[in-house]
Design a protein around this motif. Sequence first.
Motif, PDB file in Angstrom:
ATOM      1  N   ASP A 119       0.827  -1.209   0.000  1.00 16.24           N
ATOM      2  CA  ASP A 119       0.000   0.000   0.000  1.00 16.24           C
ATOM      3  C   ASP A 119       0.863   1.261   0.000  1.00 16.24           C
ATOM      4  O   ASP A 119       0.604   2.218  -0.740  1.00 16.24           O
ATOM      5  CB  ASP A 119      -0.927   0.010   1.217  1.00 16.24           C
ATOM      6  N   LEU A 141       1.560   4.330  -2.977  1.00 15.55           N
ATOM      7  CA  LEU A 141       1.499   5.783  -2.793  1.00 15.55           C
ATOM      8  C   LEU A 141       2.796   6.450  -3.266  1.00 15.55           C
ATOM      9  O   LEU A 141       2.761   7.536  -3.852  1.00 15.55           O
ATOM     10  CB  LEU A 141       1.253   6.108  -1.319  1.00 15.55           C
ATOM     11  N   ALA A 151      -0.604  12.490   1.646  1.00 11.54           N
ATOM     12  CA  ALA A 151      -1.385  11.395   1.074  1.00 11.54           C
ATOM     13  C   ALA A 151      -1.468  10.211   2.042  1.00 11.54           C
ATOM     14  O   ALA A 151      -2.505   9.552   2.133  1.00 11.54           O
ATOM     15  CB  ALA A 151      -0.758  10.964  -0.260  1.00 11.54           C
ATOM     16  N   ARG A 166      -4.109  10.973   4.568  1.00  6.70           N
ATOM     17  CA  ARG A 166      -5.471  10.927   4.039  1.00  6.70           C
ATOM     18  C   ARG A 166      -5.948   9.502   3.787  1.00  6.70           C
ATOM     19  O   ARG A 166      -7.145   9.229   3.844  1.00  6.70           O
ATOM     20  CB  ARG A 166      -5.554  11.711   2.726  1.00  6.70           C
ATOM     21  N   SER A 167      -5.026   8.602   3.496  1.00  6.73           N
ATOM     22  CA  SER A 167      -5.415   7.250   3.075  1.00  6.73           C
ATOM     23  C   SER A 167      -5.668   6.330   4.267  1.00  6.73           C
ATOM     24  O   SER A 167      -5.362   6.649   5.406  1.00  6.73           O
ATOM     25  CB  SER A 167      -4.330   6.651   2.177  1.00  6.73           C
TER      26      SER A 167
END
Length: 282
Positions: free
Chosen positions: A248, A252, A278, A281-282
């Motif tokens: 993951d 990014l 980012a 936010r994820s």
Amino acid sequence: MRLPAWLAQHLAALRALVALTIVLGLAYPLLMVAVARIPGLSGHADGSLIDRDGQPVGSALIGQSFVDNQGNPLKQYFQPRPSAAGDGYDPKSTSAGNLGPENVVDTLPDPNVQDDEGKQRLLTLVCSRSKAVGELEGIDGSRPYCTPGGVGAVLAVYPDHAVSLNEACPAEPFIQQFQGRPVACAKPGEDYSGGVITPVRGNAPGNPAVPADAVTASGSGLDPHISVAYANLQIKRVAAARNRSEADVRKLVEEHTEGRTLGFIGEPAVNVLELNLALDRS
């Protein structure tokens, strides 16, 4: 009626002053302001600010540190490259370190002077940073010409002995002998200019695991980007700190990797602030 020469010259100078004031002092600045308001350019003119929840948190053009109150790296964030601008990424003190490849001999702290911390030169700065990154990422942080303790491996060599210039007594030198000469630690304040300054390469790999941009500052001290290699090096730590899969986090990183400028200038790079936002936010 012809004007006196001196008066004609003064009037010509006055007309030139007025004309240049109008063109360069008024028209040109107003034109630049108008151009900066064109859609697509206004963000750059305002400093390329990045917002989070409606509040500016930084600029896409200026790096920033991700550390705690003691200056320790926050493990849940990707770390930027070092900065030589002020105390770090200070746009009012933008500068490079201006240290060259021959900048290898530290000024050792004087134990007789209170709060004297000495001065680290370029080689020791690189060595100490590489050691710290290695410890943070759990990899080999060794580099050529660096001691295991993270200072420059530099000797002053004399006919019958040598001195490890960047290791203050009573430290044990990184090697005991050099070409048959015993090696001693350095005494602060001693003059070792009579010796031959000799960097020692050591057994570190020629291609260090810690990338160059992790241990050197950019020319401006404000570079917001890191290399893809340095970003990939940090994936495992960030994923563990955030209890996420490495896949993951790697995705990014790939999404925030910028290509070469104009397709051929420089190397692909990752904007650290944008990547860290980012992640949040994820």
